[in-house]
Design a protein around this motif. Structure first.
Motif, PDB file in Angstrom:
ATOM      1  N   MET A   1      27.887  60.367  -2.574  1.00 13.52           N
ATOM      2  CA  MET A   1      27.316  60.643  -3.877  1.00 13.52           C
ATOM      3  C   MET A   1      28.341  60.409  -4.983  1.00 13.52           C
ATOM      4  O   MET A   1      28.119  59.675  -5.920  1.00 13.52           O
ATOM      5  N   THR A   2      29.495  61.030  -4.856  1.00 13.11           N
ATOM      6  CA  THR A   2      30.522  60.840  -5.871  1.00 13.11           C
ATOM      7  C   THR A   2      31.660  60.014  -5.285  1.00 13.11           C
ATOM      8  O   THR A   2      31.830  59.941  -4.081  1.00 13.11           O
TER       9      THR A   2
ATOM     10  N   PHE B   1      49.072  69.415  -0.687  1.00 10.89           N
ATOM     11  CA  PHE B   1      49.441  70.558  -1.517  1.00 10.89           C
ATOM     12  C   PHE B   1      49.016  70.374  -2.961  1.00 10.89           C
ATOM     13  O   PHE B   1      48.734  71.341  -3.661  1.00 10.89           O
TER      14      PHE B   1
ATOM     15  N   ARG C   1      46.385  69.425  -4.214  1.00  2.00           N
ATOM     16  CA  ARG C   1      45.053  69.954  -4.475  1.00  2.00           C
ATOM     17  C   ARG C   1      44.929  71.409  -4.092  1.00  2.00           C
ATOM     18  O   ARG C   1      43.875  71.990  -4.179  1.00  2.00           O
ATOM     19  N   GLN C   2      46.022  71.993  -3.604  1.00  2.00           N
ATOM     20  CA  GLN C   2      45.921  73.337  -3.044  1.00  2.00           C
ATOM     21  C   GLN C   2      46.944  74.285  -3.652  1.00  2.00           C
ATOM     22  O   GLN C   2      47.837  74.747  -2.982  1.00  2.00           O
TER      23      GLN C   2
ATOM     24  N   GLY D   1      40.199  77.039  -4.905  1.00  2.00           N
ATOM     25  CA  GLY D   1      39.058  77.704  -4.294  1.00  2.00           C
ATOM     26  C   GLY D   1      38.450  78.793  -5.161  1.00  2.00           C
ATOM     27  O   GLY D   1      37.350  79.254  -4.905  1.00  2.00           O
TER      28      GLY D   1
ATOM     29  N   SER E   1      38.570  63.152   0.257  1.00  2.00           N
ATOM     30  CA  SER E   1      38.470  64.480   0.876  1.00  2.00           C
ATOM     31  C   SER E   1      38.902  64.546   2.336  1.00  2.00           C
ATOM     32  O   SER E   1      39.469  65.548   2.739  1.00  2.00           O
ATOM     33  N   PRO E   2      38.697  63.494   3.137  1.00  2.64           N
ATOM     34  CA  PRO E   2      39.148  63.619   4.527  1.00  2.64           C
ATOM     35  C   PRO E   2      40.645  63.839   4.658  1.00  2.64           C
ATOM     36  O   PRO E   2      41.099  64.396   5.652  1.00  2.64           O
TER      37      PRO E   2
ATOM     38  N   PRO F   1      45.442  66.350   9.701  1.00  2.10           N
ATOM     39  CA  PRO F   1      46.738  66.999   9.833  1.00  2.10           C
ATOM     40  C   PRO F   1      47.898  66.027   9.647  1.00  2.10           C
ATOM     41  O   PRO F   1      49.011  66.434   9.336  1.00  2.10           O
TER      42      PRO F   1
ATOM     43  N   PRO G   1      40.332  79.145   4.042  1.00  2.00           N
ATOM     44  CA  PRO G   1      41.657  78.698   3.577  1.00  2.00           C
ATOM     45  C   PRO G   1      41.863  78.882   2.067  1.00  2.00           C
ATOM     46  O   PRO G   1      42.037  77.923   1.336  1.00  2.00           O
TER      47      PRO G   1
ATOM     48  N   SER H   1      34.757  61.422  -2.988  1.00  2.60           N
ATOM     49  CA  SER H   1      34.601  61.836  -1.601  1.00  2.60           C
ATOM     50  C   SER H   1      35.549  61.104  -0.660  1.00  2.60           C
ATOM     51  O   SER H   1      35.914  61.632   0.383  1.00  2.60           O
TER      52      SER H   1
ATOM     53  N   THR I   1      35.114  77.789  -6.567  1.00  2.00           N
ATOM     54  CA  THR I   1      34.064  77.772  -5.547  1.00  2.00           C
ATOM     55  C   THR I   1      33.564  79.194  -5.275  1.00  2.00           C
ATOM     56  O   THR I   1      32.369  79.433  -5.138  1.00  2.00           O
TER      57      THR I   1
ATOM     58  N   ARG J   1      31.461  80.370  -8.227  1.00  2.00           N
ATOM     59  CA  ARG J   1      30.132  79.767  -8.227  1.00  2.00           C
ATOM     60  C   ARG J   1      29.217  80.424  -7.203  1.00  2.00           C
ATOM     61  O   ARG J   1      28.063  80.722  -7.486  1.00  2.00           O
TER      62      ARG J   1
ATOM     63  N   THR K   1      42.512  65.931   3.232  1.00  2.00           N
ATOM     64  CA  THR K   1      42.883  67.335   3.305  1.00  2.00           C
ATOM     65  C   THR K   1      42.633  67.894   4.700  1.00  2.00           C
ATOM     66  O   THR K   1      43.204  68.891   5.079  1.00  2.00           O
ATOM     67  N   LEU K   2      41.773  67.224   5.442  1.00  4.65           N
ATOM     68  CA  LEU K   2      41.461  67.722   6.782  1.00  4.65           C
ATOM     69  C   LEU K   2      42.356  67.076   7.825  1.00  4.65           C
ATOM     70  O   LEU K   2      42.535  67.604   8.901  1.00  4.65           O
TER      71      LEU K   2
END
Lengths: 327, 271
Positions: B1-2, B22, B24-25, B30, B8-9, B14, B116, B5, B33, B36, B11-12
């Motif tokens: 959609m955007t 980091f 984004r973290q 969070g 985003s993988p 390892p 997380p 995306s 989120t 919301r 961040t998952l």
């Protein structure tokens, strides 16, 4: 993937977990067994970063949960006891929330949610509030949330508790499917579950590990391990029963014969071996040479629940006696 | 959609460079989120609608009947804002009581705190949702602002300041309520204790409280107690005087209460 060293948790004077150490590698499914209040849940809560250990360390994927909790939490999928979820939300909005907070966004989020929903069969209830779902569906929502980000480590506190036999089977199949690529810890009360899914079982009692091994090695500790159950037709003649018993007792490797019962003219014996050795060949040869009318001949693998009871009860008695002696 | 995306993988994964993960973290990643979800949660139950309707009804009744909005014949909203502290005293704890006690009662706190995110993000995210919710209720009083502008020529700067003061005061009440809600899993207890404590904060500027202290306590202490009062601070902002000290007061109060919330959640989550 998971390394736990000397984990201790005290609540005031009460020590819930008392120096637990173990490690779990990728591909292993570790079954965490123990009586209620043994410290299973507390240990899991410390690994997942919910509770802070009093002493000791837990490392997941090389990160210490005490110093890098967010990194640890990112690599874990956790299903807490009872699979809590926000009751006013729908599975759809709940899974979106979980995806957002785990940084799964956009088309990837849509794809992952579709994937896990298909995997745990939630399709029909996606727009119903979680409040109105049955226990089995609630558990599936929790499971979907736990595996949504395809974690390396999966920790589940009683994943099949309260489910019906079909649902239990589904959850076990799901665990087996994921087992190869993940390190999994699950706690359970159901010993058949350990046989069904676990590659390793750890028994914990009073906060301490009292046994750690594959289900087979644990079963070898059962009193009845390798015992031979033998049923012979004797047509009710008690002298025949006595003869069979004494012949069996004379066999080399036999410790004793117990549990002789007579039902419908059939006498059942349990032949106990010396030191757990295999004696089935000897028993079977004897039966053939004596021409006994054998109805059933079967090797007992040893029952896990027997081992469980023996281990947890004896270890439960030890600290109690120690305390009495000190007082 | 955007288009975001595709990142985003990472961040998952390892194997991704930690620096990128980091970026984004931060410690508060969070928060938005959580806010919301919480804010959405208010509107999933009748609680939100009941709250807003009662808030609007009661402000109306207070303003026109008790406050004598028309009788005063003045183009301002003094009679509207005067009652806000007393309204908040009962309505804000009804919002804050569920913040943490509900999480503990339903066991979702275990879910929330094993996601997380940091504890700070969870505490702040939930608080901001509650604050935004009271902000929405407050904003829905806009017809009275239109009315007064239609009938006369009020000083809109003063009205804006009063709205700001009212919003800050609601934040103060909510932050206190957040800490109280973390103490107990019983919402009724959380409500009652929050009302009592907020009542203390309101009244500490009133003569009946100050006289009690001034009889024996040294003057600086009496002044300090008077300084805690929401009423004194709110009155001055409602008159259009935005004093930096008042902003700092509410900001500090909110920060301290949220810090306390974090400490309480951390110590009580095991029990």
């Amino acid at each position: 993937m998971i390394e736990i060293k000397g984990l201790v948790k005290r609540f005031g004077d009460f020590t819930a977990v008392d120096g637990v150490s173990f490690s779990v590698a990728r591909g292993e499914v570790l079954g965490f067994l123990g009586p209620n209040g043994a410290g299973k849940s507390t240990t899991m809560k410390m690994i997942t970063g919910f509770l802070t250990p009093t002493a000791g360390s837990a490392r997941v994927g090389g990160h210490d949960v005490a110093t890098e909790p967010v990194l640890v939490k990112r690599s874990i999928g956790y299903l807490p006891e009872g699979a809590p979820a926000y009751p006013d939300m729908t599975p759809e909005s709940f899974l979106r929330f979980i995806a957002d907070i785990r940084g799964v966004r956009g088309t990837e989020r849509k794809r992952r949610i579709e994937q896990v929903v298909a995997r745990v069969h939630l399709e029909g209830v996606m727009r119903q509030s979680i409040d109105t779902l049955s226990k089995g569906y609630k558990r599936r929502v929790g499971l979907a949330a736990a595996i949504l980000h395809d974690p390396d480590v999966l920790i589940m506190d009683e994943p099949t508790d309260g489910l019906d036999p079909n649902q239990k089977h589904e959850v076990r199949t799901l665990i087996q499917e994921m087992a190869a690529t993940k390190a999994i810890i699950l706690s359970t009360h159901i010993l058949e579950e350990v046989d069904a899914v676990c590659t390793r079982a750890v028994i914990i009692a009073r906060g301490r590990i009292v046994a750690d091994g594959t289900p087979e090695t644990l079963r070898a500790r059962a009193r009845h391990h390798n015992a031979v159950a033998l049923t012979v037709r004797t047509d009710g003649r008690s002298d025949a029963i006595g003869a069979v018993r004494s012949e069996l007792q004379r066999l080399p490797g036999v410790l004793g014969v117990e549990d002789a019962s007579i039902v419908n003219g059939k006498a059942s014996f349990v032949v106990m071996p010396k030191g757990g050795q295999s004696i089935v060949a000897e028993v079977s040869a004897l039966a053939r040479s004596k021409g006994w009318n054998v109805d059933e001949l079967r090797v007992e693998p040893g029952r896990l629940d027997e081992v469980f009871r023996a281990i947890t009860q004896s270890s439960a008695a030890t600290p109690a006696t120690a305390r009495t002696a000190a007082a | 959609m955007t288009t975001v995306s595709d990142s985003s993988p990472t961040t998952l994964d390892p194997a991704a460079p930690p620096a990128r993960a980091f970026a984004r973290q931060g410690p508060l990643a969070g928060t938005w989120t959580i806010t919301r979800r919480e804010l959405g949660g208010y509107f999933l139950t009748p609680v939100a609608y009941v709250f807003i309707v009662i808030f609007l009804l009661v402000t109306g009744v207070f303003t026109f009947h008790l406050g004598g909005f028309f009788e005063a014949g003045q183009a301002d909203l003094r009679s509207f804002f005067t009652f806000h502290p007393w309204l908040y005293l009962f309505l804000v704890p009804a919002v804050s009581m569920r913040l943490w006690s509900e999480e503990r009662k339903q066991g979702t706190i275990e879910l929330l705190l094993t996601l997380p995110i940091t504890l700070a993000a969870a505490v702040l995210g939930k608080f901001l949702a509650a604050w935004a919710f009271t902000g929405i209720a407050l904003a829905l009083t806009f017809p009275i602002w239109i009315t007064v502008n239609y009938l006369g020529d009020p000083d809109n700067g003063v009205i804006l300041a009063a709205y700001l003061g009212s919003f800050l005061m609601a934040g103060g009440f909510l932050a206190i309520g957040s800490a109280i809600s973390a103490i107990t899993r019983n919402q009724v207890i959380a409500f009652v204790i929050t009302v009592v404590i907020c009542f203390g904060f309101l009244l500490s500027g009133y003569p009946m409280v100050l006289n009690f202290f001034s009889a024996w306590a040294p003057q600086p202490i009496v002044e300090a107690i008077a300084g805690f009062s929401f009423l004194t601070r709110f009155d001055s902002i409602a008159k259009g005087v935005i004093d930096l000290r008042d902003l700092v007061y509410f900001g500090t109060l909110i920060a301290l209460c949220l810090f306390a919330t974090g400490v309480i959640v951390e110590t009580k989550k095991g029990g």
